[in-house]
Design an enzyme around this catalytic site. Sequence first.
Site, PDB file in Angstrom:
ATOM      1  N   THR A  40     -18.503  77.906  54.270  1.00  0.00           N
ATOM      2  CA  THR A  40     -17.951  78.369  53.099  1.00  0.00           C
ATOM      3  C   THR A  40     -19.055  78.122  52.213  1.00  0.00           C
ATOM      4  OG1 THR A  40     -15.901  77.310  53.561  1.00  0.00           O
ATOM      5  CG2 THR A  40     -16.526  77.358  51.110  1.00  0.00           C
ATOM      6  N   ASP A  56     -16.489  82.159  48.204  1.00  0.00           N
ATOM      7  CA  ASP A  56     -16.697  83.303  48.988  1.00  0.00           C
ATOM      8  C   ASP A  56     -15.172  83.382  49.490  1.00  0.00           C
ATOM      9  OD1 ASP A  56     -17.335  82.798  52.330  1.00  0.00           O
ATOM     10  OD2 ASP A  56     -16.798  81.298  50.794  1.00  0.00           O
ATOM     11  N   ARG A  58     -14.709  84.136  53.195  1.00  0.00           N
ATOM     12  CA  ARG A  58     -14.694  84.278  54.585  1.00  0.00           C
ATOM     13  C   ARG A  58     -13.950  83.163  55.468  1.00  0.00           C
ATOM     14  NH1 ARG A  58     -20.095  85.512  57.824  1.00  0.00           N
ATOM     15  NH2 ARG A  58     -19.561  87.647  57.078  1.00  0.00           N
ATOM     16  N   LYS A  72      -9.586  80.677  48.596  1.00  0.00           N
ATOM     17  CA  LYS A  72     -10.197  79.218  48.686  1.00  0.00           C
ATOM     18  C   LYS A  72     -10.035  78.434  47.200  1.00  0.00           C
ATOM     19  CE  LYS A  72     -13.431  80.602  52.274  1.00  0.00           C
ATOM     20  NZ  LYS A  72     -14.706  80.231  52.869  1.00  0.00           N
ATOM     21  N   GLY A  86     -13.759  73.425  54.295  1.00  0.00           N
ATOM     22  CA  GLY A  86     -13.206  72.584  55.394  1.00  0.00           C
ATOM     23  C   GLY A  86     -12.477  73.561  56.261  1.00  0.00           C
ATOM     24  N   SER A 162     -21.151  75.217  53.675  1.00  0.00           N
ATOM     25  CA  SER A 162     -22.376  75.434  54.505  1.00  0.00           C
ATOM     26  C   SER A 162     -23.408  76.218  53.682  1.00  0.00           C
ATOM     27  CB  SER A 162     -22.076  76.068  55.799  1.00  0.00           C
ATOM     28  OG  SER A 162     -21.420  77.015  55.515  1.00  0.00           O
ATOM     29  N   ASP A 199     -26.136  82.438  54.387  1.00  0.00           N
ATOM     30  CA  ASP A 199     -25.342  81.568  55.317  1.00  0.00           C
ATOM     31  C   ASP A 199     -24.381  82.464  56.103  1.00  0.00           C
ATOM     32  OD1 ASP A 199     -22.634  79.586  54.911  1.00  0.00           O
ATOM     33  OD2 ASP A 199     -24.254  79.339  56.311  1.00  0.00           O
ATOM     34  N   SER A 202     -20.562  81.992  55.478  1.00  0.00           N
ATOM     35  CA  SER A 202     -19.799  82.706  54.234  1.00  0.00           C
ATOM     36  C   SER A 202     -20.149  84.139  54.235  1.00  0.00           C
ATOM     37  CB  SER A 202     -20.511  82.073  53.160  1.00  0.00           C
ATOM     38  OG  SER A 202     -20.894  80.682  53.011  1.00  0.00           O
TER      39      SER A 202
END
Lengths: 229, 232
Positions: A40, A56, A58, A72, A86, A162, A199, A202
Site C-alpha cells: 500500500t 492507492d 491495489r 483505503k 495492513g 510499503s 513499489d 501499490s
Amino acid sequence: MASVLVPEFERPGFSFENCQRNAFLQSKGFPVPKAVKTGTTIVGIIYKDGVILGADTRATEDVLISDKNCAKIHYLAPNMYCCGAGTAADTSKTTQLIASQLELHRLNTGRVVPVVTANRMLSQMLFRASLVLGGVDNTGPHLYCIYPHGSSDNVPYATMGSGSLAAMAVFESTWKPNMNEEEGKQLVRDAIASGIFNDLGSGSNVDVCVIRKGSVDYLRPFDQANVKG
Amino acid sequence: MAFVDRAYSGLSNNIHGGFEVPDWLSAEHSTGTSIMAVEYNGGVVIGADSRSTTGSYISNRFTDKLTQITEHIYCCRSGSSADTQAIANIVRYHLDFHSIELGEPPLVEAAANIFRELCYNYRDSLMAGIIVAGWDKRRGGQVYCVPLGGMCVRQPLAIGGSGSTYVYGYVDAHFKKDMSKKECLEFVTNTLALAMSRDGSSGGVVRLADLTEKGIERFTVLGDQLPRFYEG
C-alpha cells in the site's frame, strides 16, 4: 478509586494480560504474528485550510492482486477520515468499530469530536494496522500516523505502507507549509504515483480525500495513474 | 529481485508472499535516542534528539520525546515508542487523579515512583527507558532515572538512550555542580550533539526545555545550528 497500580484488571487502556499466554504459546512453537505493512501507499498532508489524505487502490493476496480498485480511505466521522495499511479486514473493521464509538461520543458530548480522541482510541485498539488519520476539529487541522504496535506521531505530512519510502521522497522535496488546495492535491497525487510506480505492492488509481472545516471532498478516483493494474 | 550481495541487502529474515520484505516494514517503531536531564538551582534542563526509527528507516525525523506529565513534570522517553507513549499516558492519568486528591501539584518523586511501578512490574513485556524530571515546591528541580529494569534513583544528572553510551566520558569530564541555567543548556546541547553525531539511531534536531517554578520554556536547536566538534 485509589492508586493501586499493581495488577488491577478490567482497567481501560492497554491490557498486558495476554503477554503470559503469548509467551507460553511462543514456547510451544506458535510465534506471535508479525505486524507487516502489506502492499500500500497511504499519505496525508496538512495544507492551508485542512487535511488532504491520499491512497492507492491495489489490494494484494501475497503476490496476486485481489482487488484493483479497493477503497483505503475509511470514514470515521463527518470531520475525520483514516487511511489504512495492513490486512484489509483489520483496517476496515478497526475503523468501523472506532467510527461507531466516535458517533456515540458525539451524541454523548453534543460536540464535534476532536481528532485526538480518534487518535487515542485507534492507538489503543491494536489490530496490526498502520493508519494515517486526518481531520479538522475546533482547534484546526490535525494529522496523525498510528503504527501497528500502538505508538502515534502528530505530523504535518505522513506516509505509511510499503510505498511509504517512495512517497516520502516526494514530500521531503516538495511539501511546504500553507499550500493551497490545488497544490496540495497535486502533491498528494504525485506522492501516491511515486508509490504506485516504484513499489510492487501499490498500484492502480489514486484516491484523494480533502477535509476542510465544514466540508469534505471524497474524490475516488482522483487520478487513474495505472489503468490496467 | 536485484541486490549485489545478500549481506548488504538490508533484508531481514522476513518472508512475506514468497519473497523477503525489508525490515522497516515490520519492525517495531522505536525511539533510538539520546536523552538527558540536568538539575540546577531553581529547576531542571531536559533535552532529547528527534529521531524515531522503524528498523533502519527514520519514520519521524522531528519527534518530540519530551512528554508532559503535569505542568511542572516532564519525562524523556527512550525505547519502544508504543510502550513509552502508553506508560506516559497511564502515569499522566494517575498523577492527575492524585493531584485532585492532594489538592496541590504532585511531587516529582511521586511521578517517578508511578513510572517505576509500571516499568518494574511489567519489566518483561516493556522496553522503556525513561528520565523523569521536574520542579516541585518541596525539593526544587529534580531528575529521576527509570531505566529498563525498573530502577528509580534520583541523580543530579541523567543520560539515557542508545546514544548516551557514547557520551558518558564527556559528561563525567564536563559536569560541574551549581551550574547556571545558561551553562546547563549549553552542556546539554553539546552532549546531545556529540551523541547524535556518533549514534545512528539519534539525530535530527535537539529539543530542549527548561522547567522551573514558572512552568516550561522550550527551545529547539536546528541541525545547522548544532555545535560541531571533530568530524574527521
